[in-house]
Design a protein around this motif. Structure first.
Motif, PDB file in Angstrom:
ATOM      1  N   ASN A 103      19.568  19.636 104.609  1.00  0.00           N
ATOM      2  CA  ASN A 103      18.697  18.480 104.839  1.00  0.00           C
ATOM      3  C   ASN A 103      18.100  17.890 103.575  1.00  0.00           C
ATOM      4  O   ASN A 103      17.877  16.685 103.499  1.00  0.00           O
ATOM      5  N   SER A 104      17.834  18.726 102.576  1.00  0.00           N
ATOM      6  CA  SER A 104      17.045  18.285 101.419  1.00  0.00           C
ATOM      7  C   SER A 104      17.882  18.178 100.147  1.00  0.00           C
ATOM      8  O   SER A 104      18.568  19.137  99.771  1.00  0.00           O
ATOM      9  N   ALA A 105      17.794  17.017  99.490  1.00  0.00           N
ATOM     10  CA  ALA A 105      18.503  16.795  98.232  1.00  0.00           C
ATOM     11  C   ALA A 105      17.867  15.632  97.490  1.00  0.00           C
ATOM     12  O   ALA A 105      17.171  14.786  98.086  1.00  0.00           O
ATOM     13  N   VAL A 106      18.104  15.581  96.176  1.00  0.00           N
ATOM     14  CA  VAL A 106      17.734  14.419  95.363  1.00  0.00           C
ATOM     15  C   VAL A 106      18.950  14.017  94.549  1.00  0.00           C
ATOM     16  O   VAL A 106      19.768  14.856  94.160  1.00  0.00           O
ATOM     17  N   ILE A 107      19.094  12.723  94.297  1.00  0.00           N
ATOM     18  CA  ILE A 107      20.220  12.195  93.542  1.00  0.00           C
ATOM     19  C   ILE A 107      19.719  11.322  92.407  1.00  0.00           C
ATOM     20  O   ILE A 107      18.695  10.651  92.525  1.00  0.00           O
ATOM     21  N   LEU A 108      20.451  11.339  91.298  1.00  0.00           N
ATOM     22  CA  LEU A 108      20.099  10.565  90.111  1.00  0.00           C
ATOM     23  C   LEU A 108      21.174   9.534  89.834  1.00  0.00           C
ATOM     24  O   LEU A 108      22.347   9.871  89.658  1.00  0.00           O
ATOM     25  N   SER A 109      20.767   8.277  89.803  1.00  0.00           N
ATOM     26  CA  SER A 109      21.659   7.188  89.412  1.00  0.00           C
ATOM     27  C   SER A 109      21.451   6.899  87.936  1.00  0.00           C
ATOM     28  O   SER A 109      20.312   6.849  87.457  1.00  0.00           O
ATOM     29  N   ILE A 110      22.544   6.732  87.197  1.00  0.00           N
ATOM     30  CA  ILE A 110      22.446   6.464  85.768  1.00  0.00           C
ATOM     31  C   ILE A 110      22.581   4.970  85.501  1.00  0.00           C
ATOM     32  O   ILE A 110      23.021   4.201  86.352  1.00  0.00           O
ATOM     33  N   GLY A 111      22.211   4.573  84.292  1.00  0.00           N
ATOM     34  CA  GLY A 111      22.411   3.196  83.884  1.00  0.00           C
ATOM     35  C   GLY A 111      21.226   2.662  83.114  1.00  0.00           C
ATOM     36  O   GLY A 111      20.153   3.276  83.051  1.00  0.00           O
ATOM     37  N   GLU A 112      21.423   1.494  82.527  1.00  0.00           N
ATOM     38  CA  GLU A 112      20.348   0.870  81.764  1.00  0.00           C
ATOM     39  C   GLU A 112      19.303   0.266  82.693  1.00  0.00           C
ATOM     40  O   GLU A 112      19.611  -0.179  83.806  1.00  0.00           O
ATOM     41  N   GLY A 113      18.064   0.257  82.199  1.00  0.00           N
ATOM     42  CA  GLY A 113      16.997  -0.376  82.970  1.00  0.00           C
ATOM     43  C   GLY A 113      16.828   0.248  84.336  1.00  0.00           C
ATOM     44  O   GLY A 113      16.853   1.463  84.500  1.00  0.00           O
ATOM     45  N   LEU A 115      18.731   0.544  86.797  1.00  0.00           N
ATOM     46  CA  LEU A 115      19.839   1.265  87.418  1.00  0.00           C
ATOM     47  C   LEU A 115      19.606   2.774  87.382  1.00  0.00           C
ATOM     48  O   LEU A 115      20.178   3.511  88.186  1.00  0.00           O
ATOM     49  N   SER A 116      18.783   3.236  86.444  1.00  0.00           N
ATOM     50  CA  SER A 116      18.398   4.648  86.421  1.00  0.00           C
ATOM     51  C   SER A 116      17.332   4.872  87.489  1.00  0.00           C
ATOM     52  O   SER A 116      16.205   4.394  87.372  1.00  0.00           O
ATOM     53  N   ARG A 117      17.727   5.587  88.543  1.00  0.00           N
ATOM     54  CA  ARG A 117      16.844   5.799  89.687  1.00  0.00           C
ATOM     55  C   ARG A 117      17.026   7.200  90.244  1.00  0.00           C
ATOM     56  O   ARG A 117      18.049   7.838  90.015  1.00  0.00           O
ATOM     57  N   ILE A 118      16.041   7.628  91.031  1.00  0.00           N
ATOM     58  CA  ILE A 118      16.137   8.888  91.757  1.00  0.00           C
ATOM     59  C   ILE A 118      15.781   8.622  93.220  1.00  0.00           C
ATOM     60  O   ILE A 118      14.795   7.935  93.515  1.00  0.00           O
ATOM     61  N   PHE A 132      11.843   7.230  92.168  1.00  0.00           N
ATOM     62  CA  PHE A 132      11.665   6.848  90.766  1.00  0.00           C
ATOM     63  C   PHE A 132      12.623   5.721  90.439  1.00  0.00           C
ATOM     64  O   PHE A 132      13.793   5.749  90.841  1.00  0.00           O
ATOM     65  N   VAL A 133      12.122   4.721  89.713  1.00  0.00           N
ATOM     66  CA  VAL A 133      12.972   3.673  89.165  1.00  0.00           C
ATOM     67  C   VAL A 133      12.512   3.420  87.736  1.00  0.00           C
ATOM     68  O   VAL A 133      11.317   3.259  87.460  1.00  0.00           O
ATOM     69  N   ASN A 134      13.449   3.424  86.826  1.00  0.00           N
ATOM     70  CA  ASN A 134      13.138   3.272  85.415  1.00  0.00           C
ATOM     71  C   ASN A 134      12.671   1.854  85.099  1.00  0.00           C
ATOM     72  O   ASN A 134      13.306   0.875  85.492  1.00  0.00           O
ATOM     73  N   GLN A 135      11.577   1.756  84.362  1.00  0.00           N
ATOM     74  CA  GLN A 135      11.021   0.467  83.966  1.00  0.00           C
ATOM     75  C   GLN A 135      11.167   0.207  82.475  1.00  0.00           C
ATOM     76  O   GLN A 135      10.745  -0.839  81.982  1.00  0.00           O
ATOM     77  N   GLU A 136      11.745   1.158  81.754  1.00  0.00           N
ATOM     78  CA  GLU A 136      11.881   1.048  80.302  1.00  0.00           C
ATOM     79  C   GLU A 136      13.290   0.611  79.951  1.00  0.00           C
ATOM     80  O   GLU A 136      14.262   1.305  80.230  1.00  0.00           O
ATOM     81  N   ALA A 137      13.422  -0.568  79.339  1.00  0.00           N
ATOM     82  CA  ALA A 137      14.745  -1.122  79.059  1.00  0.00           C
ATOM     83  C   ALA A 137      15.582  -0.210  78.167  1.00  0.00           C
ATOM     84  O   ALA A 137      16.813  -0.167  78.293  1.00  0.00           O
ATOM     85  N   ALA A 138      14.942   0.538  77.283  1.00  0.00           N
ATOM     86  CA  ALA A 138      15.678   1.379  76.339  1.00  0.00           C
ATOM     87  C   ALA A 138      16.082   2.723  76.926  1.00  0.00           C
ATOM     88  O   ALA A 138      16.866   3.452  76.317  1.00  0.00           O
ATOM     89  N   SER A 173       9.368  18.606  94.370  1.00  0.00           N
ATOM     90  CA  SER A 173      10.782  18.530  94.759  1.00  0.00           C
ATOM     91  C   SER A 173      11.356  17.118  94.695  1.00  0.00           C
ATOM     92  O   SER A 173      12.296  16.792  95.416  1.00  0.00           O
ATOM     93  N   GLY A 174      10.790  16.305  93.817  1.00  0.00           N
ATOM     94  CA  GLY A 174      11.346  14.975  93.605  1.00  0.00           C
ATOM     95  C   GLY A 174      10.685  13.863  94.378  1.00  0.00           C
ATOM     96  O   GLY A 174      11.152  12.725  94.332  1.00  0.00           O
ATOM     97  N   SER A 175       9.587  14.149  95.067  1.00  0.00           N
ATOM     98  CA  SER A 175       8.889  13.095  95.806  1.00  0.00           C
ATOM     99  C   SER A 175       8.156  12.146  94.873  1.00  0.00           C
ATOM    100  O   SER A 175       8.038  10.947  95.148  1.00  0.00           O
ATOM    101  N   HIS A 176       7.646  12.684  93.771  1.00  0.00           N
ATOM    102  CA  HIS A 176       6.931  11.872  92.786  1.00  0.00           C
ATOM    103  C   HIS A 176       7.343  12.318  91.384  1.00  0.00           C
ATOM    104  O   HIS A 176       7.569  13.510  91.146  1.00  0.00           O
ATOM    105  N   TRP A 177       7.418  11.359  90.467  1.00  0.00           N
ATOM    106  CA  TRP A 177       7.818  11.630  89.093  1.00  0.00           C
ATOM    107  C   TRP A 177       6.830  10.965  88.139  1.00  0.00           C
ATOM    108  O   TRP A 177       6.299   9.887  88.425  1.00  0.00           O
ATOM    109  N   SER A 178       6.624  11.599  86.988  1.00  0.00           N
ATOM    110  CA  SER A 178       5.781  11.005  85.947  1.00  0.00           C
ATOM    111  C   SER A 178       6.375  11.314  84.588  1.00  0.00           C
ATOM    112  O   SER A 178       7.040  12.346  84.404  1.00  0.00           O
TER     113      SER A 178
END
Length: 363
Positions: A103-113, A115-118, A132-138, A173-178
């Motif tokens: 039932n439980s899993a987390v996935i990481l999408s790669i990419g610039e800006g 597109l990097s998400r969890i 999580f969604v990346n807000q840093e362009a670099a 377990s991936g519900s919140h990221w900082s």
């Protein structure tokens, strides 16, 4: 008297070194294993691999695809997130997945800006929540890992931002990221240094320690820490690095014994200086005596078989019975990721929908 003291001191040091870093003696009498492919009925590439047990396995990959099996690969269920038309699933590559149950899993999408998400699911993939969604362009996130001792604690890593590798952290377990505050403790990246989003193992958590593998510089480097908030140290991996080369995967079976693999993904059959091992927690890395058959993107220890590990890459698979000192090829099929569940079963995933199970023979 002074000479005697010096001789005794050297003898003690030699004894200490031998005890701390004794060369394993292979006792395996088993035949080389072989992979058995399972029918995923897709041609997507799966660099994300998250086996939970012999029967429950998750894979993630291109075009926003996530699959799960509950019957050891006899059937696979598409549990991919649903994207809006404006987002377009084909834009997302889930290069890493961490799973705890059916039932439980987390996935990481790669990419610039952004597109990097969890994303996280708690209902077997029926629904996914973006946590999580990346807000840093670099920033460009490559991989993530969770502690076995504290399964709710995980870290994901990005390529350098303003000259330093960026890390984000979760304690639920991936519900919140900082963003993990480095306070200058993480050593600066060298010009051109980065991580490889190849198998989800460019960051490792093992025995209360954390490791980060890099490439793009020669040699590739491995960072290590017992507390990511307080400080990091770095070591020469003894693996050749270049624009497309370096350390792709670092794995530890305990607080001392580790293996690193890599190479140049643009030269898939080149096999000089592409694997190393450590017996002191990653302080020093030693080149293998005999190397895998080519570039390898992932390596995994086989639990319960002390010095056995399996490595995979685009040109084949290899096995070591002596903790990474020597490698023997046993398959020429292409895989990107490997994970071993217990002393008897490993899983691998890769291009063209390839997901396979390896059953280890008795020793």
């Amino acid at each position: 008297m002074q000479n005697l003291i010096a001789i005794l001191t050297l003898a003690l040091l030699a004894t200490h070194f031998t005890t701390a870093c004794q060369t394993p003696t292979s006792t395996s009498t088993s035949r080389l294993p072989s992979w058995t492919l399972t029918p995923t009925n897709t041609t997507q590439q799966f660099r994300g691999l998250g086996p939970v047990s012999n029967d429950i396995v998750w894979v993630s990959g291109t075009k926003g695809t996530v699959l799960r099996t509950n019957d050891a690969g006899s059937t696979w269920t598409d549990v991919s997130p649903h994207f809006s038309l404006s987002e377009n699933a084909s834009n997302f590559e889930f290069r890493d997945i961490e799973a705890w149950s059916a039932n439980s899993a987390v996935i990481l999408s790669i990419g610039e800006g952004n597109l990097s998400r969890i994303y996280q699911t708690r209902d077997g993939g029926e629904t996914w929540k973006m946590t999580f969604v990346n807000q840093e362009a670099a920033a460009f996130y490559d991989c993530m890992a969770f502690e076995k001792e504290i399964p709710s604690h995980g870290i994901a890593r990005s390529d350098p931002v303003n000259g330093r590798f960026r890390l984000i952290e979760t304690w639920d377990s991936g519900s919140h990221w900082s963003i993990l505050s480095m306070n200058g403790t993480l050593p600066a990246a060298l010009p051109g240094e980065f991580g490889f989003a190849a198998s989800g193992t460019c960051i490792e958590a093992a025995a209360g320690r954390w490791y980060i593998a890099t490439g793009g510089v020669d040699p590739g480097r491995i960072f290590r820490s017992t507390n990511p908030r307080l400080g990091w140290h770095l070591s020469n991996s003894s693996i050749t690095g270049a624009a497309a080369a370096g350390v792709f995967s670092v794995r530890f079976r305990d607080a001392k014994d580790g293996i690193a693999v890599g190479g140049d993904f643009e030269k898939p059959t080149a096999n000089k200086d592409i694997a190393s091992w450590s017996c002191d927690g990653g302080v020093e890395w030693h080149k293998a005596v005999s190397f895998p058959g080519g570039y390898r993107s992932d390596v995994a220890w086989v639990p319960g078989r002390k010095d056995t590990a399996v490595a995979v890459g685009t040109s084949g698979s290899d096995i070591t019975f002596d903790g990474g000192r020597n490698w023997t090829g046993f398959g020429n099929g292409t895989f990107d990721a490997v994970e071993c569940i217990n002393r008897g079963v490993c899983w691998a995933s890769g291009a063209r929908g390839r997901v396979a199970k390896l059953v280890m023979g008795d020793e």
